[in-house]
Write a protein that holds these residues in place. Sequence first.
Motif, PDB file in Angstrom:
ATOM      1  N   GLY A  56       0.809  -1.215   0.000  1.00 50.87           N
ATOM      2  CA  GLY A  56       0.000   0.000   0.000  1.00 50.87           C
ATOM      3  C   GLY A  56       0.841   1.264   0.000  1.00 50.87           C
ATOM      4  O   GLY A  56       0.556   2.217  -0.737  1.00 50.87           O
ATOM      5  N   LEU A  57       1.878   1.302   0.833  1.00 53.23           N
ATOM      6  CA  LEU A  57       2.732   2.485   0.914  1.00 53.23           C
ATOM      7  C   LEU A  57       3.454   2.739  -0.407  1.00 53.23           C
ATOM      8  O   LEU A  57       3.424   3.862  -0.941  1.00 53.23           O
ATOM      9  N   LEU A  58       4.109   1.725  -0.945  1.00 59.44           N
ATOM     10  CA  LEU A  58       4.911   1.918  -2.154  1.00 59.44           C
ATOM     11  C   LEU A  58       4.041   2.244  -3.362  1.00 59.44           C
ATOM     12  O   LEU A  58       4.401   3.093  -4.183  1.00 59.44           O
ATOM     13  N   LEU A  59       2.881   1.587  -3.477  1.00 63.18           N
ATOM     14  CA  LEU A  59       2.022   1.885  -4.620  1.00 63.18           C
ATOM     15  C   LEU A  59       1.417   3.282  -4.490  1.00 63.18           C
ATOM     16  O   LEU A  59       1.212   3.973  -5.501  1.00 63.18           O
ATOM     17  N   ALA A  60       1.179   3.744  -3.268  1.00 60.74           N
ATOM     18  CA  ALA A  60       0.693   5.114  -3.073  1.00 60.74           C
ATOM     19  C   ALA A  60       1.740   6.133  -3.512  1.00 60.74           C
ATOM     20  O   ALA A  60       1.414   7.180  -4.094  1.00 60.74           O
ATOM     21  N   ILE A  61       3.011   5.829  -3.252  1.00 56.07           N
ATOM     22  CA  ILE A  61       4.084   6.727  -3.691  1.00 56.07           C
ATOM     23  C   ILE A  61       4.191   6.718  -5.203  1.00 56.07           C
ATOM     24  O   ILE A  61       4.387   7.763  -5.844  1.00 56.07           O
ATOM     25  N   VAL A  62       4.051   5.543  -5.820  1.00 61.84           N
ATOM     26  CA  VAL A  62       4.049   5.462  -7.280  1.00 61.84           C
ATOM     27  C   VAL A  62       2.906   6.298  -7.840  1.00 61.84           C
ATOM     28  O   VAL A  62       3.055   6.991  -8.857  1.00 61.84           O
ATOM     29  N   ALA A  63       1.758   6.263  -7.168  1.00 66.70           N
ATOM     30  CA  ALA A  63       0.561   6.941  -7.674  1.00 66.70           C
ATOM     31  C   ALA A  63       0.710   8.456  -7.711  1.00 66.70           C
ATOM     32  O   ALA A  63       0.303   9.102  -8.678  1.00 66.70           O
ATOM     33  N   ASP A  64       1.303   9.043  -6.657  1.00 65.15           N
ATOM     34  CA  ASP A  64       1.389  10.512  -6.638  1.00 65.15           C
ATOM     35  C   ASP A  64       2.800  11.055  -6.839  1.00 65.15           C
ATOM     36  O   ASP A  64       2.993  12.267  -6.982  1.00 65.15           O
ATOM     37  N   GLY A  65       3.792  10.156  -6.823  1.00 68.46           N
ATOM     38  CA  GLY A  65       5.164  10.591  -7.053  1.00 68.46           C
ATOM     39  C   GLY A  65       5.725  11.496  -5.986  1.00 68.46           C
ATOM     40  O   GLY A  65       6.712  12.209  -6.218  1.00 68.46           O
ATOM     41  N   GLN A  66       5.131  11.465  -4.794  1.00 69.47           N
ATOM     42  CA  GLN A  66       5.512  12.396  -3.722  1.00 69.47           C
ATOM     43  C   GLN A  66       6.116  11.644  -2.535  1.00 69.47           C
ATOM     44  O   GLN A  66       5.476  11.490  -1.493  1.00 69.47           O
ATOM     45  N   ALA A  67       7.328  11.168  -2.682  1.00 71.96           N
ATOM     46  CA  ALA A  67       8.003  10.506  -1.570  1.00 71.96           C
ATOM     47  C   ALA A  67       8.563  11.550  -0.611  1.00 71.96           C
ATOM     48  O   ALA A  67       9.001  12.625  -1.027  1.00 71.96           O
ATOM     49  N   SER A  68       8.554  11.240   0.683  1.00 74.23           N
ATOM     50  CA  SER A  68       9.080  12.160   1.700  1.00 74.23           C
ATOM     51  C   SER A  68       9.815  11.366   2.764  1.00 74.23           C
ATOM     52  O   SER A  68       9.735  10.128   2.823  1.00 74.23           O
ATOM     53  N   TRP A  69      10.538  12.082   3.630  1.00 77.91           N
ATOM     54  CA  TRP A  69      11.237  11.409   4.721  1.00 77.91           C
ATOM     55  C   TRP A  69      10.263  10.718   5.660  1.00 77.91           C
ATOM     56  O   TRP A  69      10.588   9.702   6.274  1.00 77.91           O
ATOM     57  N   HIS A  70       9.063  11.273   5.783  1.00 78.40           N
ATOM     58  CA  HIS A  70       8.072  10.641   6.663  1.00 78.40           C
ATOM     59  C   HIS A  70       7.690   9.254   6.161  1.00 78.40           C
ATOM     60  O   HIS A  70       7.320   8.383   6.953  1.00 78.40           O
ATOM     61  N   ASP A  71       7.791   9.039   4.840  1.00 75.70           N
ATOM     62  CA  ASP A  71       7.487   7.718   4.298  1.00 75.70           C
ATOM     63  C   ASP A  71       8.452   6.658   4.813  1.00 75.70           C
ATOM     64  O   ASP A  71       8.086   5.486   4.948  1.00 75.70           O
ATOM     65  N   LEU A  72       9.700   7.070   5.094  1.00 75.31           N
ATOM     66  CA  LEU A  72      10.641   6.120   5.700  1.00 75.31           C
ATOM     67  C   LEU A  72      10.149   5.682   7.065  1.00 75.31           C
ATOM     68  O   LEU A  72      10.284   4.509   7.450  1.00 75.31           O
ATOM     69  N   TRP A  73       9.573   6.627   7.822  1.00 74.06           N
ATOM     70  CA  TRP A  73       9.029   6.261   9.128  1.00 74.06           C
ATOM     71  C   TRP A  73       7.795   5.372   8.974  1.00 74.06           C
ATOM     72  O   TRP A  73       7.602   4.423   9.719  1.00 74.06           O
ATOM     73  N   ILE A  74       6.941   5.677   7.997  1.00 69.68           N
ATOM     74  CA  ILE A  74       5.773   4.823   7.760  1.00 69.68           C
ATOM     75  C   ILE A  74       6.237   3.407   7.438  1.00 69.68           C
ATOM     76  O   ILE A  74       5.690   2.423   7.953  1.00 69.68           O
ATOM     77  N   PHE A  75       7.266   3.304   6.590  1.00 70.79           N
ATOM     78  CA  PHE A  75       7.821   2.003   6.215  1.00 70.79           C
ATOM     79  C   PHE A  75       8.311   1.247   7.452  1.00 70.79           C
ATOM     80  O   PHE A  75       7.975   0.070   7.659  1.00 70.79           O
ATOM     81  N   ALA A  76       9.092   1.933   8.294  1.00 76.00           N
ATOM     82  CA  ALA A  76       9.620   1.293   9.506  1.00 76.00           C
ATOM     83  C   ALA A  76       8.532   1.089  10.550  1.00 76.00           C
ATOM     84  O   ALA A  76       8.463   0.046  11.212  1.00 76.00           O
ATOM     85  N   GLY A  77       7.658   2.092  10.704  1.00 71.99           N
ATOM     86  CA  GLY A  77       6.586   1.991  11.693  1.00 71.99           C
ATOM     87  C   GLY A  77       5.654   0.837  11.404  1.00 71.99           C
ATOM     88  O   GLY A  77       5.159   0.172  12.326  1.00 71.99           O
ATOM     89  N   CYS A  78       5.417   0.573  10.114  1.00 71.64           N
ATOM     90  CA  CYS A  78       4.606  -0.594   9.745  1.00 71.64           C
ATOM     91  C   CYS A  78       5.288  -1.875  10.198  1.00 71.64           C
ATOM     92  O   CYS A  78       4.627  -2.834  10.627  1.00 71.64           O
TER      93      CYS A  78
END
Length: 321
Positions: A56-78
């Motif tokens: 879900g996280l990676l495909l959402a980033i593909v969808a909007d092209g808006q990766a951020s540092w917070h996404d690293l936390w979402i990745f780890a937090g998951c």
Amino acid sequence: MSEPRQTPEAEGQVSDAVKGNWVDRYAPPAARPYLRLSRADRPIGTWLLLLPCWWGLLLAIVADGQASWHDLWIFAGCGFGAFLMRGAGCTWNDITDRHIDGSVARTASRPIPSGQVTDKGAVAWMCAQALIAFGILLTFNWAAIALGILSLLPVAVYPFAKRFTWWPQIFLGLAFNWGALLAWTAHSGALQWPAVLLYVAGISWTLFYDTIYAHQDKEDDALIGVKSTARLFDRDTPKWLRRFLVGTVVLIGLAVIAAVPRGDILALVIALGGPWAMGWHMAWQMRMFDMENMDRLLMLFRSNRNAGLLPVLFFAVAMLV
């Protein structure tokens, strides 16, 4: 005269745990029963809960092209959250099944039926894990927090499903794939259709791998009246597994098509490689499937970590192009 060698069950180990796992080898003795209760000695469940989150996280980033540092936390937090909530969910499952597990050969060595953990101790341990996971959830946006709280409903219902339906694997799928919805929303701030398609694909995948898993217990389940898709399908299991394979691949493919921006052909082709590769892995599992070979069944079930990692790999590459 030498002392008799203890069996894994006599040492407190769980019969279907990975041999030589870190809990049995390195964890403090007092902590081992609680870590076993959380299935920390059997990490495959954490992977199966985590992988839809990463989809879900990676495909959402593909969808909007808006990766951020917070996404690293979402990745780890998951990752942290999956470990904790899988532990809390397994503890809840063992609390509700404490009068059943002792009658099933594969589960009789678990901490509650074997007397390593009391009912009150199990409840306290479950609450501790859930509270820490809730703390992680609070670092996400409000929409994701609401979804996280809502996820407690399928988690609470699942242990009872095998008492009233032949399809308890559907309820497991509802609980185990919720992360696809949550992680997408944690990134994008809103729940959208590609995440829903991923969620339904995950449920189909769960029906695939947990039917394989349930064939290990079908004889004991029949004796005590517990229902499962393995008992329901019986000799027709390969036909149903084929249907779940097709459903999984098609639904992930549709999620990719719905998510990738129009005109981004390269990202679309790469992302579609995820369900394609996963489908081939699941087809290999079907070729290896033998419902009477318990070791083979467990091996195939555990191999779904690699199956689920394949879309993660392809989505990550698509995110970078």
